[in-house]
Design a protein around this motif. Structure first.
Motif, PDB file in Angstrom:
ATOM      1  N   UNK A   1     -16.318 -15.807  55.017  1.00 17.64           N
ATOM      2  CA  UNK A   1     -15.522 -16.251  55.213  1.00 17.64           C
ATOM      3  C   UNK A   1     -14.437 -16.532  55.927  1.00 17.64           C
ATOM      4  N   UNK A   2     -13.613 -15.587  55.148  1.00 17.30           N
ATOM      5  CA  UNK A   2     -12.510 -14.830  55.705  1.00 17.30           C
ATOM      6  C   UNK A   2     -13.154 -14.226  57.674  1.00 17.30           C
ATOM      7  N   UNK A   3     -14.176 -13.320  56.864  1.00 12.27           N
ATOM      8  CA  UNK A   3     -14.793 -12.667  58.511  1.00 12.27           C
ATOM      9  C   UNK A   3     -14.703 -13.797  60.009  1.00 12.27           C
ATOM     10  N   UNK A   4     -15.181 -15.122  59.088  1.00 11.58           N
ATOM     11  CA  UNK A   4     -15.968 -15.559  60.153  1.00 11.58           C
ATOM     12  C   UNK A   4     -14.393 -15.878  60.767  1.00 11.58           C
ATOM     13  N   UNK A   5     -13.470 -16.716  59.832  1.00 12.78           N
ATOM     14  CA  UNK A   5     -12.406 -17.136  60.228  1.00 12.78           C
ATOM     15  C   UNK A   5     -11.259 -16.287  61.440  1.00 12.78           C
ATOM     16  N   UNK A   6     -11.472 -14.673  61.159  1.00 12.71           N
ATOM     17  CA  UNK A   6     -11.042 -14.030  62.526  1.00 12.71           C
ATOM     18  C   UNK A   6     -10.997 -14.077  63.620  1.00 12.71           C
ATOM     19  N   UNK A   7     -12.477 -14.808  63.645  1.00 10.22           N
ATOM     20  CA  UNK A   7     -13.048 -15.019  65.019  1.00 10.22           C
ATOM     21  C   UNK A   7     -12.390 -16.240  65.897  1.00 10.22           C
ATOM     22  N   UNK A   8     -11.197 -16.617  65.215  1.00 14.42           N
ATOM     23  CA  UNK A   8     -10.261 -17.537  65.234  1.00 14.42           C
ATOM     24  C   UNK A   8      -8.655 -17.574  66.217  1.00 14.42           C
ATOM     25  N   UNK A   9      -8.745 -16.077  65.541  1.00 14.93           N
ATOM     26  CA  UNK A   9      -7.577 -15.412  66.350  1.00 14.93           C
ATOM     27  C   UNK A   9      -7.601 -14.812  67.350  1.00 14.93           C
TER      28      UNK A   9
ATOM     29  N   UNK B   1     -15.163 -17.293  77.816  1.00 11.60           N
ATOM     30  CA  UNK B   1     -16.416 -16.420  77.982  1.00 11.60           C
ATOM     31  C   UNK B   1     -16.688 -17.608  76.683  1.00 11.60           C
ATOM     32  N   UNK B   2     -17.513 -18.554  77.035  1.00 14.98           N
ATOM     33  CA  UNK B   2     -18.222 -18.966  75.262  1.00 14.98           C
ATOM     34  C   UNK B   2     -19.647 -18.531  75.174  1.00 14.98           C
ATOM     35  N   UNK B   3     -20.413 -17.487  76.252  1.00 12.99           N
ATOM     36  CA  UNK B   3     -21.286 -16.490  76.072  1.00 12.99           C
ATOM     37  C   UNK B   3     -20.607 -15.772  75.531  1.00 12.99           C
ATOM     38  N   UNK B   4     -19.967 -14.458  75.800  1.00 11.55           N
ATOM     39  CA  UNK B   4     -19.546 -13.621  74.540  1.00 11.55           C
ATOM     40  C   UNK B   4     -18.680 -13.641  73.757  1.00 11.55           C
ATOM     41  N   UNK B   5     -18.373 -15.194  73.462  1.00  9.48           N
ATOM     42  CA  UNK B   5     -17.661 -15.472  72.305  1.00  9.48           C
ATOM     43  C   UNK B   5     -19.328 -15.583  71.277  1.00  9.48           C
ATOM     44  N   UNK B   6     -20.090 -15.736  71.786  1.00  9.53           N
ATOM     45  CA  UNK B   6     -20.745 -16.450  71.012  1.00  9.53           C
ATOM     46  C   UNK B   6     -21.338 -15.308  70.626  1.00  9.53           C
TER      47      UNK B   6
ATOM     48  N   UNK C   1     -20.467 -12.036  70.523  1.00 10.94           N
ATOM     49  CA  UNK C   1     -19.251 -11.597  69.425  1.00 10.94           C
ATOM     50  C   UNK C   1     -20.079 -12.370  67.529  1.00 10.94           C
ATOM     51  N   UNK C   2     -20.278 -13.096  67.934  1.00  9.70           N
ATOM     52  CA  UNK C   2     -19.880 -14.284  66.366  1.00  9.70           C
ATOM     53  C   UNK C   2     -21.665 -13.289  65.890  1.00  9.70           C
ATOM     54  N   UNK C   3     -22.637 -13.674  67.058  1.00 14.52           N
ATOM     55  CA  UNK C   3     -24.006 -13.434  66.332  1.00 14.52           C
ATOM     56  C   UNK C   3     -23.510 -11.957  65.767  1.00 14.52           C
ATOM     57  N   UNK C   4     -22.957 -11.271  66.373  1.00 15.61           N
ATOM     58  CA  UNK C   4     -22.860  -9.376  65.974  1.00 15.61           C
ATOM     59  C   UNK C   4     -22.356  -9.447  64.911  1.00 15.61           C
ATOM     60  N   UNK C   5     -21.227 -10.291  64.445  1.00 13.96           N
ATOM     61  CA  UNK C   5     -20.550  -9.966  63.466  1.00 13.96           C
ATOM     62  C   UNK C   5     -21.278 -10.589  62.216  1.00 13.96           C
ATOM     63  N   UNK C   6     -22.253 -11.505  62.587  1.00 14.97           N
ATOM     64  CA  UNK C   6     -22.881 -11.851  61.682  1.00 14.97           C
ATOM     65  C   UNK C   6     -23.783 -11.143  60.982  1.00 14.97           C
ATOM     66  N   UNK C   7     -24.742 -10.444  62.237  1.00 18.79           N
ATOM     67  CA  UNK C   7     -25.604  -9.352  62.102  1.00 18.79           C
ATOM     68  C   UNK C   7     -24.613  -7.438  61.197  1.00 18.79           C
ATOM     69  N   UNK C   8     -23.498  -7.673  61.984  1.00 16.47           N
ATOM     70  CA  UNK C   8     -23.311  -6.776  61.106  1.00 16.47           C
ATOM     71  C   UNK C   8     -23.154  -6.906  59.340  1.00 16.47           C
ATOM     72  N   UNK C   9     -22.367  -7.903  59.323  1.00 17.68           N
ATOM     73  CA  UNK C   9     -21.902  -7.868  57.361  1.00 17.68           C
ATOM     74  C   UNK C   9     -23.557  -7.966  56.734  1.00 17.68           C
ATOM     75  N   UNK C  10     -25.020  -8.797  57.367  1.00 19.91           N
ATOM     76  CA  UNK C  10     -25.732  -8.666  56.524  1.00 19.91           C
ATOM     77  C   UNK C  10     -26.384  -7.229  56.328  1.00 19.91           C
ATOM     78  N   UNK C  11     -25.541  -6.297  57.663  1.00 23.54           N
ATOM     79  CA  UNK C  11     -26.497  -5.213  57.582  1.00 23.54           C
ATOM     80  C   UNK C  11     -25.546  -4.828  56.372  1.00 23.54           C
ATOM     81  N   UNK C  12     -24.299  -4.799  56.306  1.00 26.19           N
ATOM     82  CA  UNK C  12     -23.728  -4.028  54.959  1.00 26.19           C
ATOM     83  C   UNK C  12     -24.311  -4.601  53.840  1.00 26.19           C
TER      84      UNK C  12
END
Length: 222
Positions: free
Chosen positions: A93-101, A111-116, A118-129
């Motif tokens: 949740x903390x990492x997800x919230x950082x997308x709002x900062x 640039x909504x496509x880039x934002x989407x 970035x969100x997907x790539x961030x979630x991939x990184x979390x799950x890979x870890x």
């Protein structure tokens, strides 16, 4: 509304139960380090051997902590797992919230496509870890009601945050039901993340991500 009330009641009950989950709340640095050592060792063993094949004796031995000390912090192995899951979800949740900062808010506006993406790539990184832990949780969802309940509460928090994101550009959205749109968007993103992290797809991750971004963008804005 009834469903929301049930979930909220479950959240309240869970918070009440947490008061008795942990026998000892460490305050001194040494005690906090001992508790953290137990959690880290348990997480490693759960990932390596599975939850059911791991014992509290093994956790204590690998952590170099007396078994009595382990039980002074946690009632049983279930409580260790639930604490690990609670910490993991909060970190998520903390990492997800950082997308709002800062710049990410501007990015979501301009640039909504880039934002989407970035969100997907961030979630991939979390799950890979935490790939091994997530695989173990998938099995436990169906055998431990407490894990299933925490999962549902976590999903509710994610849905609420997605709805909050949608509020920034609700006038541009083609959908009017933000709650359902948040659920559908989260399901699509979760499918993309799961395919990339947990399957050996012959299709490159970039192709999957880019196509997924287009699907979400068209669903929300076109």
């Amino acid at each position: 509304m009834k469903t929301q009330e049930i979930v909220n009641n479950s959240c309240n009950e869970q918070e009440e139960n947490k008061k008795t989950d942990f026998i000892r709340q460490p305050k001194q640095t040494r005690s906090m380090e001992t508790k953290e050592k137990i959690l880290k060792t348990a997480l490693r063993l759960f990932c390596e051997n599975g939850f059911y094949k791991t014992t509290t004796n093994e956790i204590a031995k690998q952590a170099a902590v007396p078994i009595g000390s382990l039980y002074s912090y946690f009632k049983n192995k279930d409580m260790i797992l639930l604490k690990i899951l609670d910490d993991y979800n909060q970190d998520f949740i903390d990492k997800f919230d950082k997308l709002n900062i800062g710049e990410n808010i501007d990015l979501s506006q301009n640039d909504k496509k880039s934002w989407i993406k970035i969100t997907i790539e961030m979630l991939i990184e979390i799950h890979e870890e935490t790939k091994e832990f997530n695989l173990e949780l998938q099995a436990l969802y169906h055998s431990m009601p407490e894990v299933y309940e925490i999962h549902n509460i976590h999903d509710l928090k994610i849905k609420e945050r997605i709805i909050k994101e949608f509020e920034y550009f609700k006038d541009e959205l083609k959908t009017t039901d933000l709650e359902v749109s948040a659920i559908i968007t989260n399901d699509i993103i979760s499918s993309i993340v799961d395919r990339i992290v947990f399957t050996n797809s012959p299709i490159s991750r970039d192709r999957i991500i880019n196509e997924g971004v287009d699907v979400i963008y068209k669903y929300l804005f076109c």
